[in-house]
Motif scaffolding. Structure first.
Motif, mmCIF file in Angstrom:
data_model
loop_
_atom_site.group_PDB
_atom_site.id
_atom_site.type_symbol
_atom_site.label_atom_id
_atom_site.label_comp_id
_atom_site.label_asym_id
_atom_site.label_seq_id
_atom_site.Cartn_x
_atom_site.Cartn_y
_atom_site.Cartn_z
ATOM 1 N N GLN A 10 0.834 -1.198 0.000
ATOM 2 C CA GLN A 10 0.000 0.000 0.000
ATOM 3 C C GLN A 10 0.873 1.254 0.000
ATOM 4 O O GLN A 10 1.992 1.243 0.523
ATOM 5 C CB GLN A 10 -0.921 0.003 1.223
ATOM 6 C CG GLN A 10 -1.862 -1.187 1.272
ATOM 7 C CD GLN A 10 -2.860 -1.109 2.397
ATOM 8 O OE1 GLN A 10 -3.871 -0.430 2.297
ATOM 9 N NE2 GLN A 10 -2.582 -1.807 3.481
ATOM 10 N N GLY A 11 0.369 2.313 -0.598
ATOM 11 C CA GLY A 11 1.106 3.561 -0.658
ATOM 12 C C GLY A 11 0.279 4.625 -1.347
ATOM 13 O O GLY A 11 -0.844 4.378 -1.786
ATOM 14 N N ASP A 12 0.841 5.825 -1.448
ATOM 15 C CA ASP A 12 0.133 6.904 -2.138
ATOM 16 C C ASP A 12 -0.154 6.505 -3.591
ATOM 17 O O ASP A 12 -1.255 6.708 -4.112
ATOM 18 C CB ASP A 12 0.964 8.184 -2.112
ATOM 19 C CG ASP A 12 1.055 8.782 -0.717
ATOM 20 O OD1 ASP A 12 0.362 8.270 0.180
ATOM 21 O OD2 ASP A 12 1.825 9.738 -0.529
ATOM 22 N N THR A 13 0.874 5.939 -4.237
ATOM 23 C CA THR A 13 0.733 5.417 -5.595
ATOM 24 C C THR A 13 1.382 4.040 -5.641
ATOM 25 O O THR A 13 2.508 3.878 -5.177
ATOM 26 C CB THR A 13 1.428 6.323 -6.637
ATOM 27 O OG1 THR A 13 0.856 7.633 -6.590
ATOM 28 C CG2 THR A 13 1.278 5.750 -8.042
ATOM 29 N N VAL A 14 0.676 3.058 -6.170
ATOM 30 C CA VAL A 14 1.247 1.716 -6.332
ATOM 31 C C VAL A 14 1.214 1.364 -7.813
ATOM 32 O O VAL A 14 0.172 1.489 -8.463
ATOM 33 C CB VAL A 14 0.486 0.653 -5.509
ATOM 34 C CG1 VAL A 14 1.051 -0.735 -5.775
ATOM 35 C CG2 VAL A 14 0.562 0.969 -4.023
ATOM 36 N N VAL A 15 2.370 0.949 -8.320
ATOM 37 C CA VAL A 15 2.517 0.603 -9.737
ATOM 38 C C VAL A 15 2.853 -0.883 -9.838
ATOM 39 O O VAL A 15 3.597 -1.418 -9.015
ATOM 40 C CB VAL A 15 3.636 1.438 -10.386
ATOM 41 C CG1 VAL A 15 3.802 1.067 -11.858
ATOM 42 C CG2 VAL A 15 3.342 2.925 -10.238
ATOM 43 N N THR A 65 5.647 7.816 -3.129
ATOM 44 C CA THR A 65 5.015 9.070 -2.744
ATOM 45 C C THR A 65 5.502 10.146 -3.712
ATOM 46 O O THR A 65 6.550 10.003 -4.332
ATOM 47 C CB THR A 65 5.370 9.484 -1.307
ATOM 48 O OG1 THR A 65 6.811 9.638 -1.204
ATOM 49 C CG2 THR A 65 4.922 8.432 -0.306
ATOM 50 N N GLY A 66 4.719 11.207 -3.825
ATOM 51 C CA GLY A 66 5.067 12.271 -4.744
ATOM 52 C C GLY A 66 3.953 12.474 -5.754
ATOM 53 O O GLY A 66 2.920 11.789 -5.698
ATOM 54 N N SER A 76 16.330 -5.982 -0.576
ATOM 55 C CA SER A 76 15.554 -5.093 0.292
ATOM 56 C C SER A 76 15.534 -3.691 -0.300
ATOM 57 O O SER A 76 16.237 -3.396 -1.274
ATOM 58 C CB SER A 76 16.136 -5.053 1.703
ATOM 59 O OG SER A 76 17.319 -4.288 1.729
ATOM 60 N N LEU A 77 14.719 -2.829 0.304
ATOM 61 C CA LEU A 77 14.622 -1.455 -0.171
ATOM 62 C C LEU A 77 15.908 -0.682 0.092
ATOM 63 O O LEU A 77 16.428 0.003 -0.781
ATOM 64 C CB LEU A 77 13.447 -0.748 0.517
ATOM 65 C CG LEU A 77 13.235 0.734 0.172
ATOM 66 C CD1 LEU A 77 12.911 0.894 -1.305
ATOM 67 C CD2 LEU A 77 12.122 1.329 1.034
ATOM 68 N N ILE A 93 10.493 6.166 -3.210
ATOM 69 C CA ILE A 93 10.040 4.771 -3.174
ATOM 70 C C ILE A 93 9.895 4.360 -1.713
ATOM 71 O O ILE A 93 10.843 4.444 -0.940
ATOM 72 C CB ILE A 93 11.037 3.837 -3.880
ATOM 73 C CG1 ILE A 93 11.256 4.277 -5.324
ATOM 74 C CG2 ILE A 93 10.528 2.390 -3.840
ATOM 75 C CD1 ILE A 93 12.354 3.511 -6.044
ATOM 76 N N THR A 94 8.708 3.904 -1.339
ATOM 77 C CA THR A 94 8.464 3.536 0.059
ATOM 78 C C THR A 94 8.396 2.025 0.282
ATOM 79 O O THR A 94 8.425 1.557 1.420
ATOM 80 C CB THR A 94 7.156 4.167 0.558
ATOM 81 O OG1 THR A 94 6.071 3.756 -0.294
ATOM 82 C CG2 THR A 94 7.260 5.689 0.537
ATOM 83 N N GLY A 95 8.306 1.259 -0.801
ATOM 84 C CA GLY A 95 8.264 -0.188 -0.652
ATOM 85 C C GLY A 95 8.148 -0.867 -2.001
ATOM 86 O O GLY A 95 7.836 -0.238 -3.008
ATOM 87 N N PHE A 96 8.426 -2.161 -2.017
ATOM 88 C CA PHE A 96 8.273 -2.934 -3.256
ATOM 89 C C PHE A 96 8.080 -4.400 -2.911
ATOM 90 O O PHE A 96 8.361 -4.852 -1.793
ATOM 91 C CB PHE A 96 9.493 -2.762 -4.179
ATOM 92 C CG PHE A 96 10.712 -3.549 -3.749
ATOM 93 C CD1 PHE A 96 10.941 -4.834 -4.242
ATOM 94 C CD2 PHE A 96 11.617 -3.014 -2.846
ATOM 95 C CE1 PHE A 96 12.058 -5.555 -3.846
ATOM 96 C CE2 PHE A 96 12.738 -3.730 -2.442
ATOM 97 C CZ PHE A 96 12.952 -5.018 -2.954
ATOM 98 N N ALA A 97 7.595 -5.141 -3.884
ATOM 99 C CA ALA A 97 7.481 -6.596 -3.764
ATOM 100 C C ALA A 97 7.801 -7.191 -5.123
ATOM 101 O O ALA A 97 7.377 -6.669 -6.152
ATOM 102 C CB ALA A 97 6.081 -7.004 -3.329
#
Length: 303
Positions: free
Chosen positions: A143-148, A169-170, A193-194, A273-277
């Motif tokens: 989850q985040g402001d924008t997820v791609v 975010t942004g 990892s991030l 970038i706040t996270g990824f999978a």
């Protein structure tokens, strides 16, 4: 004859059939366990048990995103042939939709309903119908402001061999544009990892031990050994810095522009970038390699 919960449980464990199917089989056969097994077999509902010990290391990863929420779901099959099956792909698509709406963990997803049936039961039914073992193995929620999202080696829309999610975010327009590039980068480089802060400390410590032992051994056999201070203050820290830059997303050289790190590219784009999978089909599953020729030769030798 009264059908008990224990009888239903035993039949389910023996055949792999769903709870309601097991109960119906026992009811139809007046509680006769062997007859109930045969009843399920005639209905094609006991196939799952026969397939359950096979390694399911192929399959697809389904991804879906909506309103700052994204999921990646891995559904495994035994063969890539089944992964191309329209029935299997439909199942991946439907389970991914359920995960996007209700999934918080793989356990929650399995218990959630798909067209009025628990996902786990729908999977068992599909195993019986398609005739291969399948495993709902992993689910990642981001989850985040924008997820791609991005799918590599796509088999159909929203599913493929590698599924990637990136949270940013942004400004949304910029996040969507460069987020797709970051997702492609992640698919290619598979960062651990991030950032250094989120990297497993045990992994870092193990790498430090390896690099320390390696540097000391190389120095011991060198024609011109370096002082201990150089080994411990320059060489080992330098190797650890490279390890961190190669294995953390923000520290990696951006594949679109290797002159920049991913962190620098994000900053230039005005996003963070706040996270990824990253989910790759069969990742970490030990596949049993069968050498048919060797097996035949061994059989002939023993004859």
């Amino acid at each position: 004859m009264a059908i008990t919960a224990q009888m239903v449980k035993e039949l389910r464990e023996t055949t792999g059939a769903g709870m309601m199917d097991a109960k119906k089989a026992l009811t139809e056969t007046d509680g006769n366990m062997e007859a109930a097994i045969d009843w399920l077999r005639t209905k094609g509902l006991a196939k799952a048990a026969k397939k359950a010990d096979r390694v399911a290391a192929e399959g697809l990863v389904g991804v879906a995103v909506t309103n700052g929420r994204g999921v990646a779901v891995e559904l495994n099959s035994e063969t890539d042939f089944v992964a191309k099956n329209a029935d299997f792909q439909s199942l991946v698509r439907e389970i991914t939709k359920v995960a996007l709406e209700t999934g918080e963990s793989i356990e929650v997803l399995k218990a959630a309903h798909l067209n009025g049936t628990p996902v786990e039961q729908a999977l068992t039914d599909a195993i019986a119908r398609i005739g291969e073992n399948m495993t709902l193995r992993r689910m990642h929620l981001l989850q985040g402001d924008t997820v791609v999202s991005y799918v590599h080696n796509a088999a159909a829309e929203g599913m493929g061999k590698i599924g990637v999610l990136v949270a940013l975010t942004g400004p949304a327009d910029k996040a969507l544009e460069i987020g797709k590039q970051f997702a492609m980068h992640i698919a290619a480089t598979a960062p651990l990892s991030l950032s250094e802060a989120t990297l497993d400390p045990a992994l870092v410590e193990r790498e430090l031990q390896v690099q320390t032992a390696k540097a000391l051994e190389e120095n011991a056999t060198a024609d011109k050994p370096k002082p201990d201070a150089v080994i411990h203050n320059n060489i080992i820290p330098g190797r650890m810095k490279r390890f961190l830059s190669e294995n953390t997303l923000l520290g990696q050289a951006f594949v679109i522009n290797p002159d920049l790190t991913v962190a620098q590219a994000a900053k230039e784009a005005g996003v963070e970038i706040t996270g990824f999978a990253r989910v790759a089909v069969g990742e970490g599953i030990e596949k049993k390699e069968e050498d048919f020729a060797a097996e035949v030769a061994k059989t002939l030798q023993g004859a």
